[in-house]
Write an enzyme that holds these catalytic residues in place. Structure first.
Site: not given
Ligand code: LLP
Length: 426
Positions: A240, A279, A345-346
């Protein structure tokens, strides 16, 4: 420089290479471009922040499942965080040790759980039915399932609601009021071994005290659970950590800042810390490169129309996410405010709104920065757009294709195969 940056000459670079030179060389109008060095640096920042602790870095594969990127992280020592049986299969193909992977999810299917138990994956228990499915999988496979309880700590990560996961009303995890029932079930089942506790608050978090607040709550749970005779080894605080999408030079917390806020808590309990970054491991390593098709004005709105779109990069459309946009070369044309849009197309098809840019012309290169996480992995075939190629600059200066583009021929073969047509039809 390392990563994607604007040089003092006004051109965009990926490590030592000029993006415009790469565009000329690869002769593709849309592609993803990564810095191998940047990914490596991001991983090593976590590894050095964790020094002195027992730890597993579980790279969240959903952020980017390019095979070469997964292999690179695996070779550096990473574990993996998975959300489907198919991600587990891919991770094993890329060489990840399944006993150092974690299977997350609120809707894990019986067959996926069987695969996970078979390979000794750490499994997060998400609900009553999930526990029952894990128990059934362990009994069927005839192996012990190593589980962590995913606790929903009800801590507000202060992020967009779509990427917030650890609030009381979220679909993920177990509310602590119900913890005892889970402990009793697990204790009564010889096929289950409770090895840890997990929480994940959300994504794009930019304040590390939020991680400390959650970890303090988790420490209480761990003590409670240990008091009942469980030999808990792992504290998993999820992923996160946010990144500097704004690119205004704001100082954001680093992996070290994050680890330092929880280090004392983890080491005093003799725990192995699991973290699940997605991320912050890959996002800033990448630019999504596309080509300007034209410029138009409607009323008081100016548009730069490029050939990249929400099909390749959906974050702006889906979350109103800001990703910085730059032209690949300096211009001396008028600076105007533009919406940068694709051909899909949106009206939701935009990459950026109200961006101040020099007026470009057809054929110019335009990049969306920080596109390494949740961009290619969320790409679709909407409007029958086909997945673009991915390249990286290896060791600072070697351009290499790490996934070729899906061709029309690939796609039509798949259409034929999945529609029951004879291949000769297409
Ligand atoms: N662990 C769990 C249980 C998660 O649900 C997630 C992300 C992560 C780790 C990794 O989190 P990160 O370090 O990447 O923040 N598609 C969205 C982000 C969805 C995140 C889902 N879970 C976006 O593009 O911002």
């Amino acid at each position: 420089g390392v990563g994607i940056y604007q040089g003092t000459d006004g051109f965009l670079y990926c490590d030592a290479l000029k993006v415009d030179d790469i565009r000329a060389q690869v002769a593709a109008s849309i592609f993803y471009l990564y810095s191998w060095q940047q990914i490596r640096q991001n991983y090593l920042a976590y590894a050095s922040a964790l020094e002195g602790l027992d730890y597993i870095i579980g790279y969240a594969v959903k952020a980017n499942n390019n095979f070469k990127i997964m292999q690179l992280l695996q070779e550096l020592g990473s574990g993996a965080v998975l959300v489907s049986g198919n991600e587990l299969r891919l991770a094993m193909m890329a060489g990840f040790d399944p006993t150092r992977t974690i299977f997350n999810g609120n809707g894990k299917l019986p067959a996926e759980l069987e695969l996970a138990v078979e390979h000794g994956v750490l499994i997060n228990v998400d609900s009553e039915f999930d526990l029952a499915n894990i128990q059934a999988a362990a009994a069927k496979v005839g192996k012990t399932a190593r589980v962590l309880i995913r606790i929903n700590p009800d801590v507000d990560p202060q992020v967009h609601p779509y990427v917030s996961t650890g609030l009381a009303g979220s679909k993920f995890g177990i509310r602590n009021t119900h913890l005892q029932w889970f402990l009793d079930q697990i204790k009564a089942d010889p096929n289950l071994e409770l090895v840890g506790a997990h929480c994940h608050l959300g994504s794009t978090i930019t304040k590390v005290n939020i991680f400390r607040d959650a970890t303090l709550l988790m420490v209480d749970f761990i003590k409670q659970i240990r008091d009942q005779g469980f030999d808990l080894k792992f504290l998993n605080i999820g992923g996160g950590l946010g990144i500097d999408y704004a690119r205004k030079g704001d100082v954001l917390p680093t992996p070290k800042d994050l680890i330092d806020t929880v280090r004392d808590l983890v080491s005093s309990l003799g725990l192995t810390l699991i973290i699940e970054p997605g991320r912050s491991m890959v996002a800033n390593s990448c630019a999504f490169v596309s080509t300007v098709t034209g410029v138009k004005t409607n009323g008081n709105k100016n548009f730069v129309v490029v050939d990249g779109s929400m099909a390749e990069l959906i974050r702006p459309s889906l979350y109103d996410a800001y990703q910085h946009i730059e032209l690949t070369a300096p211009h001396d044309t008028e600076v105007q405010k533009f919406d940068v849009v694709g051909p899909v197309c949106e009206s939701a098809d935009f990459l950026g709104k109200d961006r101040l840019l020099h007026t470009p012309k057809a054929g110019d290169g335009l990049v969306v920065m920080d596109a390494g996480a949740y961009c290619m992995s969320m790409a679709s075939n909407y409007n029958m757009k086909l997945a673009p190629a991915e390249y990286w600059v290896e060791q600072g200066s070697q351009l290499r294709q790490i996934r070729r583009a899906v061709t029309l021929d690939d796609h039509m073969k798949c259409v034929a195969a999945t529609s029951g047509l004879r291949a000769s039809t297409c």
